[in-house]
Scaffold this motif. Structure first.
Motif, PDB file in Angstrom:
ATOM      1  N   LEU A  85      88.858  57.981  35.972  1.00  0.00           N
ATOM      2  CA  LEU A  85      89.939  57.440  35.143  1.00  0.00           C
ATOM      3  C   LEU A  85      91.094  56.862  35.955  1.00  0.00           C
ATOM      4  CD1 LEU A  85      90.189  59.854  32.089  1.00  0.00           C
ATOM      5  CD2 LEU A  85      88.800  57.805  32.417  1.00  0.00           C
ATOM      6  N   ALA A  86      90.988  56.912  37.289  1.00  0.00           N
ATOM      7  CA  ALA A  86      91.999  56.300  38.141  1.00  0.00           C
ATOM      8  C   ALA A  86      91.302  55.451  39.194  1.00  0.00           C
ATOM      9  CB  ALA A  86      92.856  57.355  38.825  1.00  0.00           C
ATOM     10  N   PRO A  87      91.627  54.166  39.289  1.00  0.00           N
ATOM     11  CA  PRO A  87      91.096  53.371  40.401  1.00  0.00           C
ATOM     12  C   PRO A  87      91.523  54.006  41.720  1.00  0.00           C
ATOM     13  CG  PRO A  87      92.144  51.959  38.753  1.00  0.00           C
ATOM     14  CD  PRO A  87      92.493  53.372  38.405  1.00  0.00           C
ATOM     15  N   ARG A 153      87.483  48.185  31.855  1.00  0.00           N
ATOM     16  CA  ARG A 153      87.741  49.401  32.621  1.00  0.00           C
ATOM     17  C   ARG A 153      88.728  50.300  31.883  1.00  0.00           C
ATOM     18  NH1 ARG A 153      87.832  50.523  38.300  1.00  0.00           N
ATOM     19  NH2 ARG A 153      88.075  52.786  38.514  1.00  0.00           N
ATOM     20  N   PHE A 154      88.245  51.456  31.431  1.00  0.00           N
ATOM     21  CA  PHE A 154      89.090  52.435  30.754  1.00  0.00           C
ATOM     22  C   PHE A 154      89.691  53.370  31.793  1.00  0.00           C
ATOM     23  CE2 PHE A 154      89.471  56.703  28.832  1.00  0.00           C
ATOM     24  CZ  PHE A 154      90.387  56.417  27.826  1.00  0.00           C
ATOM     25  N   ALA A 156      93.252  56.231  32.810  1.00  0.00           N
ATOM     26  CA  ALA A 156      94.283  57.132  32.290  1.00  0.00           C
ATOM     27  C   ALA A 156      95.471  56.348  31.738  1.00  0.00           C
ATOM     28  CB  ALA A 156      94.749  58.081  33.392  1.00  0.00           C
ATOM     29  N   ALA A 157      95.722  55.164  32.266  1.00  0.00           N
ATOM     30  CA  ALA A 157      96.820  54.344  31.750  1.00  0.00           C
ATOM     31  C   ALA A 157      96.607  53.986  30.288  1.00  0.00           C
ATOM     32  CB  ALA A 157      96.969  53.074  32.596  1.00  0.00           C
ATOM     33  N   ASP A 158      95.353  53.827  29.875  1.00  0.00           N
ATOM     34  CA  ASP A 158      95.070  53.515  28.472  1.00  0.00           C
ATOM     35  C   ASP A 158      95.431  54.681  27.558  1.00  0.00           C
ATOM     36  OD1 ASP A 158      93.821  50.795  28.396  1.00  0.00           O
ATOM     37  OD2 ASP A 158      92.483  51.739  29.851  1.00  0.00           O
ATOM     38  N   LEU A 159      95.274  55.897  28.035  1.00  0.00           N
ATOM     39  CA  LEU A 159      95.659  57.046  27.210  1.00  0.00           C
ATOM     40  C   LEU A 159      97.169  57.129  27.071  1.00  0.00           C
ATOM     41  CD1 LEU A 159      93.124  59.716  28.502  1.00  0.00           C
ATOM     42  CD2 LEU A 159      93.079  58.504  26.320  1.00  0.00           C
ATOM     43  N   LEU A 160      97.884  56.818  28.148  1.00  0.00           N
ATOM     44  CA  LEU A 160      99.350  56.792  28.072  1.00  0.00           C
ATOM     45  C   LEU A 160      99.809  55.731  27.079  1.00  0.00           C
ATOM     46  CD1 LEU A 160     102.213  57.490  29.094  1.00  0.00           C
ATOM     47  CD2 LEU A 160     101.838  55.842  30.942  1.00  0.00           C
ATOM     48  N   TRP A 161      99.322  54.521  27.238  1.00  0.00           N
ATOM     49  CA  TRP A 161      99.747  53.423  26.384  1.00  0.00           C
ATOM     50  C   TRP A 161      99.215  53.553  24.962  1.00  0.00           C
ATOM     51  CZ3 TRP A 161     103.170  49.496  26.908  1.00  0.00           C
ATOM     52  CH2 TRP A 161     103.722  49.298  28.183  1.00  0.00           C
TER      53      TRP A 161
END
Length: 217
Positions: A85-87, A153-154, A156-161
């Protein structure tokens, strides 16, 4: 609990719900320390020793205390890399990923709060986001590329936003345009969001009952 377990100080229906969802997505071992904000447990001496601002979320992991969403999300995604979940450092998406996490905390949320409070951010040179219209346009443009912040690309930023935009739409802080609505629906449809939502609802109901019982007659 394992030595790698995360302790999350949590209150339902707050920003810490997104961190619960992230922990679920990461399948990370963790323990909940639930705070009843109605009973002002976030201002207890023990909790203020961890987070002097009396806010949630706060995590403790391997003795380190981490506060602030924009620190917690990348920290956890890096600490539990198995889900990707993190590049990683060296990945071309690492910079854009960190940029969009920073934009959320440094520009987007301040713009939404100012807008909700009908405050004008002046002078422009001192504004962290320029104007409300500019930051909303930036977000809409990024989401229009879809389905996630970085295409397919999914992260952790998508969960925040995704979790933040959901409540901002509900409270009318931002217009539910087609690209925002589709993105919010996509994130809200994840199994982790359903699981944590159900659990948080049960916790919130129990806290309401505790608050009612504690009120003087």
């Amino acid at each position: 609990m394992t030595n790698d377990a995360v302790t999350l100080y949590h209150a339902p229906r707050t920003r810490s719900s997104g961190v619960r969802i992230l922990l679920d997505e990461l399948n990370a071992p963790h323990e909940l320390k639930i705070l009843n904000l109605k009973l002002r447990e976030q201002f207890s001496p023990d909790y203020l020793a961890l987070n002097p601002l009396g806010k949630v979320p706060t995590i403790v992991h391997k003795g380190a205390v981490v506060t602030e969403q924009t620190a917690i999300y990348p920290y956890l995604a890096d600490a539990f890399p198995q889900k990707g979940l993190a590049p990683a450092i060296g990945d071309a998406l690492r910079g854009p990923y960190l940029r969009w996490i920073a934009i959320y905390g440094a520009a987007f949320e301040p713009a939404m709060i100012d807008h909700a409070q009908k405050r004008v951010s002046e002078p422009r040179a001192m504004s962290p986001y320029g104007s409300y219209e500019e930051i909303v346009g930036l977000v809409r443009g990024q989401l229009a590329e879809g389905p996630y912040l970085f295409g397919e690309r999914f992260t952790a930023a998508d969960l925040l936003w995704g979790t933040a935009l959901r409540w901002m739409v509900v409270f009318g802080l931002i217009e539910s345009t087609p690209e925002i609505a589709a993105y919010v629906e996509r994130i809200a449809g994840r199994d982790s969001v359903h699981r944590i939502g159900k659990s948080d609802h049960e916790i919130a109901e129990a806290q309401e009952a505790a608050f009612a019982a504690a009120k003087p007659d």
